[in-house]
Design an enzyme around this catalytic site. Sequence first.
Site, PDB file in Angstrom:
ATOM      1  N   HIS A  81       0.948  -1.325  -0.135  1.00 11.40           N
ATOM      2  CA  HIS A  81       0.048  -0.092  -0.031  1.00 11.40           C
ATOM      3  C   HIS A  81       1.014   1.159  -0.154  1.00 11.40           C
ATOM      4  O   HIS A  81       1.849   1.241   0.803  1.00 11.40           O
ATOM      5  CB  HIS A  81      -0.750  -0.085   1.234  1.00 11.40           C
ATOM      6  CG  HIS A  81      -1.872   0.918   1.364  1.00 11.40           C
ATOM      7  ND1 HIS A  81      -3.260   0.925   0.775  1.00 11.40           N
ATOM      8  CD2 HIS A  81      -1.965   2.304   1.982  1.00 11.40           C
ATOM      9  CE1 HIS A  81      -3.844   1.912   0.935  1.00 11.40           C
ATOM     10  NE2 HIS A  81      -3.509   2.673   1.445  1.00 11.40           N
ATOM     11  N   ASP A 160     -14.310   2.921   6.906  1.00  6.77           N
ATOM     12  CA  ASP A 160     -13.509   3.899   6.325  1.00  6.77           C
ATOM     13  C   ASP A 160     -13.921   4.689   5.182  1.00  6.77           C
ATOM     14  O   ASP A 160     -13.423   5.883   4.977  1.00  6.77           O
ATOM     15  CB  ASP A 160     -12.400   2.931   5.642  1.00  6.77           C
ATOM     16  CG  ASP A 160     -11.114   3.841   5.390  1.00  6.77           C
ATOM     17  OD1 ASP A 160     -10.586   4.551   6.167  1.00  6.77           O
ATOM     18  OD2 ASP A 160     -10.873   3.727   4.112  1.00  6.77           O
ATOM     19  N   SER A 182      -6.944   3.204   9.171  1.00  6.61           N
ATOM     20  CA  SER A 182      -7.636   3.169   7.923  1.00  6.61           C
ATOM     21  C   SER A 182      -6.771   2.364   7.040  1.00  6.61           C
ATOM     22  O   SER A 182      -7.271   1.635   6.408  1.00  6.61           O
ATOM     23  CB  SER A 182      -7.659   4.569   7.194  1.00  6.61           C
ATOM     24  OG  SER A 182      -7.794   4.821   6.042  1.00  6.61           O
TER      25      SER A 182
HETATM   26  N1  URA Z   1      -4.579   6.286   2.532  1.00  5.44           N
HETATM   27  C1  URA Z   1      -5.399   5.451   3.062  1.00  5.44           C
HETATM   28  O1  URA Z   1      -6.166   4.648   2.641  1.00  5.44           O
HETATM   29  N2  URA Z   1      -6.101   5.881   4.533  1.00  5.44           N
HETATM   30  C2  URA Z   1      -5.705   7.061   4.949  1.00  5.44           C
HETATM   31  O2  URA Z   1      -6.158   7.692   6.115  1.00  5.44           O
HETATM   32  C3  URA Z   1      -4.364   7.756   4.175  1.00  5.44           C
HETATM   33  C4  URA Z   1      -4.052   7.153   3.049  1.00  5.44           C
END
Ligand code: URA
Length: 408
Positions: A81, A160, A182
């Site tokens: 990610h 989220d 998140s």
């Molecule tokens: N990317 C995400 O998925 N969540 C965040 O809070 C910040 C970046």
Amino acid sequence: MILDIINKKRLGEELSYKELDYFFNGYLNGDIPDYQMSSLLMAICINGMTDEEIFSLTKIFIDSGDVLDFSDIPGIKVDKHSTGGIGDKTTLVIAPIVAACGVPVIKMSGRGLGYTGGTIDKLESIKGYRVDLSDEEIIKQVHDINIVVTGQTADLVPIDKVIYALRDVTATVSSIPLIASSIMSKKIAGGADKILIDIKVGNGALLQTEADALKLKELMIKIGEFYGKEVRCIISDMDTPLGFAVGNSLEVNEAIAVLKNQEKENNFVNLCYELASNMVSMGLEITLDEARKKVKNVLEDGSAYNKFVELVKYQGGDIDSIKVSEKSKNIKALKTGKISEINALEVGKLSLALGAGKISINDKIDYTVGVELKKLVGDSVKKGDVLATIYYNKSIPDYNVDDMFKIV
Ligand code: URA
């Protein structure tokens, strides 16, 4: 109860699992209005959260939706990610590299947010490429070709979605505990065995300082430990755009050039090597040096590029369909000197204004537009040299060369 909870956080006290659950699920269900949730988010932003609160919040997020299970697929599934950047097309490059090295890749990517483009938008610049695979299709595809790059299927972490949208408009996006829960909740709900996070720092990123990036790194590793998942984090620069291209088709073309091993070393190529090597090291449980050798091999022998071609074909895409606008204009150097800075945020803003991303929800993305840098930081230029090319369709928005390029 609602006001007591907000007040407690305002005073910097710790909230229990029950209180957090009541508030966040209450917001998801529509029982708590935006203004009270915003108030709690701002109190969290200012006063932070204890580790206990962050673990509770991550669990509440995960439990709000589906949790995927890919344990039937042999091999260690490593997910990656990025906290978001300008010109960040790393997934397009590293997913085929990692799969070509023998690690199964199930990548569920997102769309663009703010100035940063999303992998799914980039892939949609390939005509026919499907980003809406079902869970069954994903599993069949990983068995068949060891790689899938698609949009999020199941209803993962619905809390989220609503909280992120509210954070976006209440200046509470950059809260480190909120970012950690998140991201980690989505990775854990997405069925990853191990997780690699690329934390961006700089003017084009959510976090502006190395110290904040280190805090986020420490927190995500702790959440990983709590869930028994190995987490590695790489902190990378986002003061400068990644590589040359910013804009969907342009970025896919650049990713293809890297996969064909046609690009020389630059910040993008180096980051791809670093991320892919870490994923391979985690997935095959080998040292980073051994993984680096494998990554180099699959780039040199063409198997990484072939894996990308196989992926695109399997998901219905036509690799020859990638189109860049025929209308272009060069940005030229206003003086002679050395490029000391290319401002990621300014390049991102220009690309967004050209139509490469959405400014409002109903906008349609123009896949053919964007900005292609012709020079990188450290290059020497003469007055009049081309610094970048703008690809446009409708018109060229206002921009200031000096804001984008610092020449000293
Ligand atoms: N990317 C995400 O998925 N969540 C965040 O809070 C910040 C970046």
